[in-house]
Design a protein around this motif. Structure first.
Motif, PDB file in Angstrom:
ATOM      1  N   ARG A  50       0.842  -1.147   0.150  1.00 26.20           N
ATOM      2  CA  ARG A  50      -0.069  -0.040  -0.067  1.00 26.20           C
ATOM      3  C   ARG A  50       1.088   1.322  -0.036  1.00 26.20           C
ATOM      4  N   HIS A  52       3.821   1.408  -1.529  1.00 27.82           N
ATOM      5  CA  HIS A  52       4.266   1.532  -2.669  1.00 27.82           C
ATOM      6  C   HIS A  52       3.425   2.126  -3.814  1.00 27.82           C
ATOM      7  N   GLU A  53       1.974   1.406  -3.464  1.00 29.78           N
ATOM      8  CA  GLU A  53       1.094   2.169  -4.481  1.00 29.78           C
ATOM      9  C   GLU A  53       0.633   3.593  -4.358  1.00 29.78           C
ATOM     10  N   THR A  54       0.519   3.895  -3.031  1.00 30.11           N
ATOM     11  CA  THR A  54       0.492   5.401  -2.684  1.00 30.11           C
ATOM     12  C   THR A  54       1.333   6.119  -3.445  1.00 30.11           C
ATOM     13  N   ARG A  57       1.102   6.219  -7.021  1.00 31.68           N
ATOM     14  CA  ARG A  57       0.112   7.136  -7.514  1.00 31.68           C
ATOM     15  C   ARG A  57       0.355   8.626  -7.307  1.00 31.68           C
TER      16      ARG A  57
END
Ligand code: FAD
Length: 291
Positions: A50, A52-54, A57
């Motif tokens: 999460r 990494h994803e944040t 983005r």
């Protein structure tokens, strides 16, 4: 007042609803042109994906300089290095290098992973071996609870600087003299990097008291009195919280502090209002770009 710098810390959201809240916060705060925004890393790597994803983005959809937090907990050097490499490939150039807390939570004795980085200084050095990251680290105006003394703690900060850190962000505090005394002590010890105050709004006071206990951060008697009997009255509490935070920021600015790091808890209102009071206003070129 000369131009002030700000930065904002977020945590990776767990649900779609929290994701929406974070994103509207990012959109509101981005035009203020922060020096950077950072995304925390959950205990023991629990938010690895999460975080990494944040971060990815934010890189994809904004022009904000972003820093990814990373800890040493419960991972081998190879595992941590793999995350560092993933960050670099994703375009992350700035890491907040942290040891992390023991899996049982702060307060338990810290046991480094036998094959891992033992502390933030080793992690900073390891990351810098992989790529020329900008490195920020944590620091503790009231000393870290694991440290025998403030002098030993400052020595450890110096090890983190020798390993490549160019900025330290403090643990939260509510008595500015604690920060100012610490600043004097680190400068006397020869530390020249920025020591950026980390400012945490008071939300749930009972929760804050618990956190402060385990982090070794003092809650001044005045603050305890101000928040007495307000746990069931969030409206009054929020107004007082805003007043306390405003006083703290304006006083630090008068003392010459020129960079403020806000632990936003993924909320925009108070951070935005505090920036406004400090004279930090929207810069049209810093707005979130269209995805
Ligand atoms: P270090 O600085 O490596 O060590 C902590 C203390 O232990 C030192 O101050 C020093 O006194 C002592 N010490 C360690 N090694 C040595 C040594 N070799 N010799 C002598 N003394 C030593 N935690 C998370 O899990 N995720 C996050 O995203 C996160 N973000 C944070 C952001 C900030 C700005 C701050 C201040 C803290 C954050 N934390 C986070 C909490 C942090 O992980 C804990 O405070 C942890 O207990 C210490 O991490 P550190 O990087 O300061 O450790």
């Amino acid at each position: 007042m000369s131009a002030l710098h700000v930065s904002f810390e977020f945590f990776p959201p767990k649900t779609d609803k929290m994701q929406e809240t974070l994103w509207s916060t990012v959109e509101k705060l981005a035009p203020l042109g922060p020096d950077f925004v950072s995304v925390t890393y959950g205990a023991g790597g629990s938010t690895r994906a999460r975080t990494h994803e944040t971060v990815a983005r934010i890189i994809r959809e904004t022009a904000l300089p972003v820093a990814a937090h990373l800890t040493c907990v419960a991972a081998t050097r190879e595992e941590v290095d793999a995350v560092v490499k993933e960050y670099w490939v994703a375009g992350v150039k700035h890491i907040v290098a942290l040891r992390g807390d023991p899996p049982g939570g702060p307060g338990d004795p810290y046991e480094p992973h036998p094959g891992g980085y033992a502390n933030a200084a080793e992690l900073a050095a390891g990351a810098r071996k992989i790529a020329p990251f900008e490195i920020t680290v944590g620091c503790y105006p009231e000393k870290h609870p694991d440290s025998p003394s403030l002098a030993a703690d400052i020595d450890h900060l110096k090890r983190k600087i020798d390993a490549g850190a160019t900025r330290a962000v403090t643990q939260f505090f509510y008595d500015n003299t604690v920060y100012l005394r610490y600043l004097e002590a680190v400068r006397k010890a020869g530390v020249t990097i920025p020591i950026v105050p980390g400012l945490m709004p008071v939300t749930n006071f009972a929760g804050l008291r618990k956190m402060a206990d385990v982090c070794g951060a003092t809650l001044p008697g005045r603050l305890v009195k101000l928040f007495q009997n307000l746990d069931a009255d969030p409206q009054t509490r929020d107004l007082i919280s805003a007043t306390v935070a405003a006083e703290q920021c304006l006083d630090l600015a008068e003392e010459g502090v020129d960079h403020f790091h806000f632990y936003t808890l993924n909320r925009d209102k108070l951070a935005y209002a505090l920036c406004h009071m400090l004279g930090v206003r929207p810069k049209p070129t810093a707005a979130v770009s269209a995805a």
